[in-house]
Design a protein around this motif. Structure first.
Motif, short mmCIF file in Angstrom:
data_model
loop_
_atom_site.label_atom_id
_atom_site.label_comp_id
_atom_site.label_asym_id
_atom_site.label_seq_id
_atom_site.Cartn_x
_atom_site.Cartn_y
_atom_site.Cartn_z
N ASP A 62 0.83 -1.20 0.00
CA ASP A 62 0.00 0.00 0.00
C ASP A 62 0.87 1.26 0.00
O ASP A 62 0.63 2.19 -0.76
CB ASP A 62 -0.92 0.01 1.21
CG ASP A 62 -1.86 1.19 1.21
OD1 ASP A 62 -2.57 1.38 0.20
OD2 ASP A 62 -1.88 1.94 2.22
N ARG A 63 1.91 1.28 0.83
CA ARG A 63 2.82 2.43 0.89
C ARG A 63 3.53 2.63 -0.44
O ARG A 63 3.61 3.75 -0.96
CB ARG A 63 3.85 2.23 2.02
CG ARG A 63 4.84 3.39 2.13
CD ARG A 63 5.88 3.13 3.21
NE ARG A 63 6.50 1.82 3.14
CZ ARG A 63 7.51 1.49 2.32
NH1 ARG A 63 7.99 2.37 1.47
NH2 ARG A 63 8.02 0.28 2.33
N GLU A 64 4.04 1.54 -1.02
CA GLU A 64 4.75 1.64 -2.30
C GLU A 64 3.81 2.12 -3.40
O GLU A 64 4.19 2.95 -4.23
CB GLU A 64 5.35 0.29 -2.67
CG GLU A 64 6.53 -0.10 -1.81
CD GLU A 64 7.00 -1.52 -2.08
OE1 GLU A 64 6.32 -2.27 -2.83
OE2 GLU A 64 8.05 -1.90 -1.52
N PHE A 65 2.56 1.63 -3.41
CA PHE A 65 1.59 2.05 -4.41
C PHE A 65 1.30 3.54 -4.28
O PHE A 65 1.27 4.27 -5.27
CB PHE A 65 0.29 1.24 -4.26
CG PHE A 65 -0.82 1.74 -5.13
CD1 PHE A 65 -0.82 1.48 -6.50
CD2 PHE A 65 -1.86 2.49 -4.60
CE1 PHE A 65 -1.84 1.95 -7.31
CE2 PHE A 65 -2.88 2.97 -5.41
CZ PHE A 65 -2.87 2.70 -6.76
N ARG A 66 1.10 4.00 -3.04
CA ARG A 66 0.80 5.42 -2.82
C ARG A 66 1.98 6.30 -3.19
O ARG A 66 1.81 7.38 -3.75
CB ARG A 66 0.38 5.66 -1.38
CG ARG A 66 -0.96 5.01 -1.08
CD ARG A 66 -1.52 5.41 0.25
NE ARG A 66 -2.74 4.70 0.54
CZ ARG A 66 -3.92 4.98 0.02
NH1 ARG A 66 -4.03 5.96 -0.84
NH2 ARG A 66 -4.98 4.28 0.34
N GLU A 67 3.20 5.86 -2.90
CA GLU A 67 4.39 6.63 -3.28
C GLU A 67 4.51 6.71 -4.79
O GLU A 67 4.83 7.76 -5.35
CB GLU A 67 5.64 6.01 -2.67
CG GLU A 67 5.75 6.19 -1.17
CD GLU A 67 6.89 5.41 -0.57
OE1 GLU A 67 7.53 4.59 -1.28
OE2 GLU A 67 7.16 5.60 0.64
N GLN A 68 4.27 5.58 -5.47
CA GLN A 68 4.35 5.54 -6.93
C GLN A 68 3.27 6.45 -7.54
O GLN A 68 3.54 7.20 -8.48
CB GLN A 68 4.17 4.11 -7.42
CG GLN A 68 4.20 3.97 -8.92
CD GLN A 68 3.89 2.54 -9.36
OE1 GLN A 68 3.54 1.68 -8.55
NE2 GLN A 68 4.00 2.28 -10.65
N LEU A 69 2.06 6.38 -7.00
CA LEU A 69 0.97 7.21 -7.50
C LEU A 69 1.26 8.68 -7.29
O LEU A 69 1.04 9.52 -8.18
CB LEU A 69 -0.34 6.82 -6.81
CG LEU A 69 -1.60 7.54 -7.27
CD1 LEU A 69 -1.88 7.24 -8.74
CD2 LEU A 69 -2.78 7.12 -6.41
N ASP A 70 1.79 9.03 -6.12
CA ASP A 70 2.13 10.42 -5.82
C ASP A 70 3.18 10.94 -6.80
O ASP A 70 3.06 12.04 -7.33
CB ASP A 70 2.64 10.52 -4.38
CG ASP A 70 2.87 11.95 -3.95
OD1 ASP A 70 1.98 12.79 -4.21
OD2 ASP A 70 3.92 12.23 -3.33
N LYS A 71 4.21 10.15 -7.05
CA LYS A 71 5.26 10.54 -8.00
C LYS A 71 4.69 10.71 -9.40
O LYS A 71 4.99 11.69 -10.10
CB LYS A 71 6.38 9.51 -8.01
CG LYS A 71 7.52 9.88 -8.94
CD LYS A 71 8.57 8.80 -8.98
CE LYS A 71 9.73 9.12 -9.89
NZ LYS A 71 9.40 9.63 -11.19
N GLN A 72 3.83 9.77 -9.81
CA GLN A 72 3.23 9.84 -11.14
C GLN A 72 2.36 11.09 -11.28
O GLN A 72 2.42 11.78 -12.31
CB GLN A 72 2.40 8.59 -11.40
CG GLN A 72 1.76 8.57 -12.77
CD GLN A 72 0.89 7.34 -12.97
OE1 GLN A 72 0.79 6.49 -12.10
NE2 GLN A 72 0.26 7.27 -14.12
N LEU A 73 1.57 11.41 -10.27
CA LEU A 73 0.73 12.60 -10.32
C LEU A 73 1.56 13.88 -10.40
O LEU A 73 1.24 14.80 -11.15
CB LEU A 73 -0.21 12.65 -9.12
CG LEU A 73 -1.33 11.63 -9.12
CD1 LEU A 73 -2.08 11.67 -7.79
CD2 LEU A 73 -2.28 11.85 -10.27
N LYS A 74 2.65 13.94 -9.62
CA LYS A 74 3.53 15.11 -9.66
C LYS A 74 4.17 15.25 -11.04
O LYS A 74 4.23 16.35 -11.60
CB LYS A 74 4.61 15.01 -8.59
CG LYS A 74 4.10 15.29 -7.21
CD LYS A 74 5.20 15.17 -6.18
CE LYS A 74 4.66 15.37 -4.78
NZ LYS A 74 5.70 15.18 -3.77
N ASP A 75 4.66 14.13 -11.59
CA ASP A 75 5.28 14.17 -12.92
C ASP A 75 4.27 14.57 -13.99
O ASP A 75 4.59 15.37 -14.88
CB ASP A 75 5.89 12.81 -13.27
CG ASP A 75 7.11 12.47 -12.42
OD1 ASP A 75 7.64 13.38 -11.75
OD2 ASP A 75 7.50 11.29 -12.40
#
Length: 70
Positions: free
Chosen positions: A25-38
């Motif tokens: 869950d943490r890895e998914f949220r970190e990946q999603l956050d990075k993708q949204l910022k990019d």
């Protein structure tokens, strides 16, 4: 140590192991956050480039100084 006293002194508790579900869950949220910022950075840059192209085209068609920027 009494029956209801803490097992470890305050501040000396062992590090709790992160569960697999919590880690995923943490890895998914970190990946999603990075993708949204990019994506936001990319879309913002594309928007600025489109705007610049529009005004360059506008000035070319209507003559320099045709827009009052004040």
């Amino acid at each position: 140590m009494g029956l209801f006293s803490p097992k470890y002194p305050k501040g000396a508790e062992p590090v709790r192991k992160e569960s697999r579900a919590a880690r995923k869950d943490r890895e998914f949220r970190e990946q999603l956050d990075k993708q949204l910022k990019d994506d936001f950075k990319r879309l913002d840059r594309e928007s600025k480039e489109r705007s610049a192209r529009f005004w360059e085209d506008y000035e070319r068609r209507n003559g320099p100084g045709s827009v009052d920027w004040n």
